[in-house]
Design a protein around this motif. Structure first.
Motif, PDB file in Angstrom:
ATOM      1  N   GLU A   1       0.787  -1.221   0.000  1.00  0.00           N
ATOM      2  CA  GLU A   1       0.000   0.000   0.000  1.00  0.00           C
ATOM      3  C   GLU A   1       0.825   1.280   0.000  1.00  0.00           C
ATOM      4  O   GLU A   1       1.975   1.318   0.460  1.00  0.00           O
ATOM      5  CB  GLU A   1      -0.955   0.017   1.191  1.00  0.00           C
ATOM      6  N   TYR A   2       0.175   2.304  -0.512  1.00  0.00           N
ATOM      7  CA  TYR A   2       0.651   3.691  -0.460  1.00  0.00           C
ATOM      8  C   TYR A   2       0.006   4.365   0.741  1.00  0.00           C
ATOM      9  O   TYR A   2      -1.178   4.160   1.017  1.00  0.00           O
ATOM     10  CB  TYR A   2       0.272   4.419  -1.748  1.00  0.00           C
ATOM     11  N   ARG A   3       0.807   5.151   1.476  1.00  0.00           N
ATOM     12  CA  ARG A   3       0.293   5.883   2.630  1.00  0.00           C
ATOM     13  C   ARG A   3       0.575   7.365   2.478  1.00  0.00           C
ATOM     14  O   ARG A   3       1.693   7.758   2.127  1.00  0.00           O
ATOM     15  CB  ARG A   3       0.928   5.375   3.921  1.00  0.00           C
TER      16      ARG A   3
ATOM     17  N   ASP B   1       4.824  11.044   1.350  1.00  0.00           N
ATOM     18  CA  ASP B   1       4.418   9.831   0.658  1.00  0.00           C
ATOM     19  C   ASP B   1       5.149   8.642   1.247  1.00  0.00           C
ATOM     20  O   ASP B   1       6.383   8.614   1.311  1.00  0.00           O
ATOM     21  CB  ASP B   1       4.736   9.928  -0.842  1.00  0.00           C
TER      22      ASP B   1
ATOM     23  N   TYR C   1       5.001   4.097   2.173  1.00  0.00           N
ATOM     24  CA  TYR C   1       4.595   2.793   1.675  1.00  0.00           C
ATOM     25  C   TYR C   1       4.656   1.791   2.827  1.00  0.00           C
ATOM     26  O   TYR C   1       5.323   2.014   3.849  1.00  0.00           O
ATOM     27  CB  TYR C   1       5.511   2.334   0.533  1.00  0.00           C
TER      28      TYR C   1
ATOM     29  N   PHE D   1       8.932   7.049   0.567  1.00  0.00           N
ATOM     30  CA  PHE D   1       9.523   6.936  -0.758  1.00  0.00           C
ATOM     31  C   PHE D   1      10.809   7.759  -0.831  1.00  0.00           C
ATOM     32  O   PHE D   1      10.890   8.869  -0.305  1.00  0.00           O
ATOM     33  CB  PHE D   1       8.540   7.413  -1.823  1.00  0.00           C
TER      34      PHE D   1
ATOM     35  N   GLY E   1      -4.142   0.492  -1.714  1.00  0.00           N
ATOM     36  CA  GLY E   1      -3.232  -0.596  -2.040  1.00  0.00           C
ATOM     37  C   GLY E   1      -3.933  -1.758  -2.698  1.00  0.00           C
ATOM     38  O   GLY E   1      -5.060  -1.646  -3.205  1.00  0.00           O
TER      39      GLY E   1
END
Length: 223
Positions: A26-28, A34, A36, A61, A218
């Motif tokens: 998932e992306y958070r 940003d 992950y 990231f 995600g």
């Protein structure tokens, strides 16, 4: 119990099976940063004995993971719904490298709650316990709401890892996924983390927040 397991083995042919489940990839997003996160588990074996590899972690990231771990585990069925497990865990993130012995139990509790409890003893004598629970609430045949909770407890303070004795950290999540196929499901949701007591003080001393709320998006898949 022995007769029941023998019957189970005969029914399934005593074969060897395997599965890889990426439960979270998932992306958070939180306050413009940003990030992950991931959580995955793969195993090979039969109905009674299995060897498993599990990994999870998170970060931002452009940077190495803040937290990352890999576990190698032997799992043995101790009933129709639960497995006992033992093995080793290796931490790999920027937060510090540790090697731990692992013992635990996981399975399906009454009312279909997925639960897990693990105890970790590091080579430096640090003792921690992690408790997890989640529940899949089907709204339709394809739309599923999953609340999840995780609590970490520690026997002693570990300042370099921002771990405090007692209840050190808790995480709560709520994710809504849509199963395009049973094996593939994108999701959206919210994830909240909070450190407590000494762990919160250690985090603030390092210039980090003691709590954070993330919007997440995600995919979950298995094969």
């Amino acid at each position: 119990m022995a007769r029941a397991r023998a019957a189970m083995t005969r029914e399934h042919g005593g074969g060897t099976f395997s599965q890889v489940l990426v439960d979270r990839l998932e992306y958070r997003a939180v306050r413009g940063r940003d990030g992950y996160a991931w959580e995955a588990d793969g195993w090979i074996g039969g109905d009674i004995h299995r060897f498993a590899l599990a990994t999870e972690g998170e970060g931002e990231f452009g940077h190495a993971p803040d937290e990352a771990e890999v576990q190698a585990l032997y799992r043995r069925a101790i009933g129709p719904w639960f497995n006992a497990e033992a093995g080793v865990r290796q931490d790999l993130g920027r937060g510090g490298r540790r090697t731990h012995a692992v013992i635990g139990i996981d399975g399906l509790a009454p009312y279909w709650f997925d639960v897990s409890a693990q105890a970790f003893l590091s080579t430096r004598g640090e003792l921690q316990t992690r408790l997890e629970a989640s529940y899949d609430q089907r709204i339709t045949q394809r739309l599923i709401l999953q609340p999840a909770a995780e609590v970490t407890l520690a026997a002693q303070d570990v300042p370099e890892l921002a771990v405090g004795a007692g209840v050190s950290e808790a995480e709560l999540g709520l994710r809504l996924r849509y199963e395009i196929r049973r094996e593939f499901a994108p999701y959206v949701g919210v994830h909240r983390e909070r450190k407590f007591g000494a762990a919160a003080r250690f985090a603030r001393a390092e210039g980090e927040r003691a709590s954070a709320t993330n919007w997440v998006a995600g995919v979950r898949f298995w094969f």
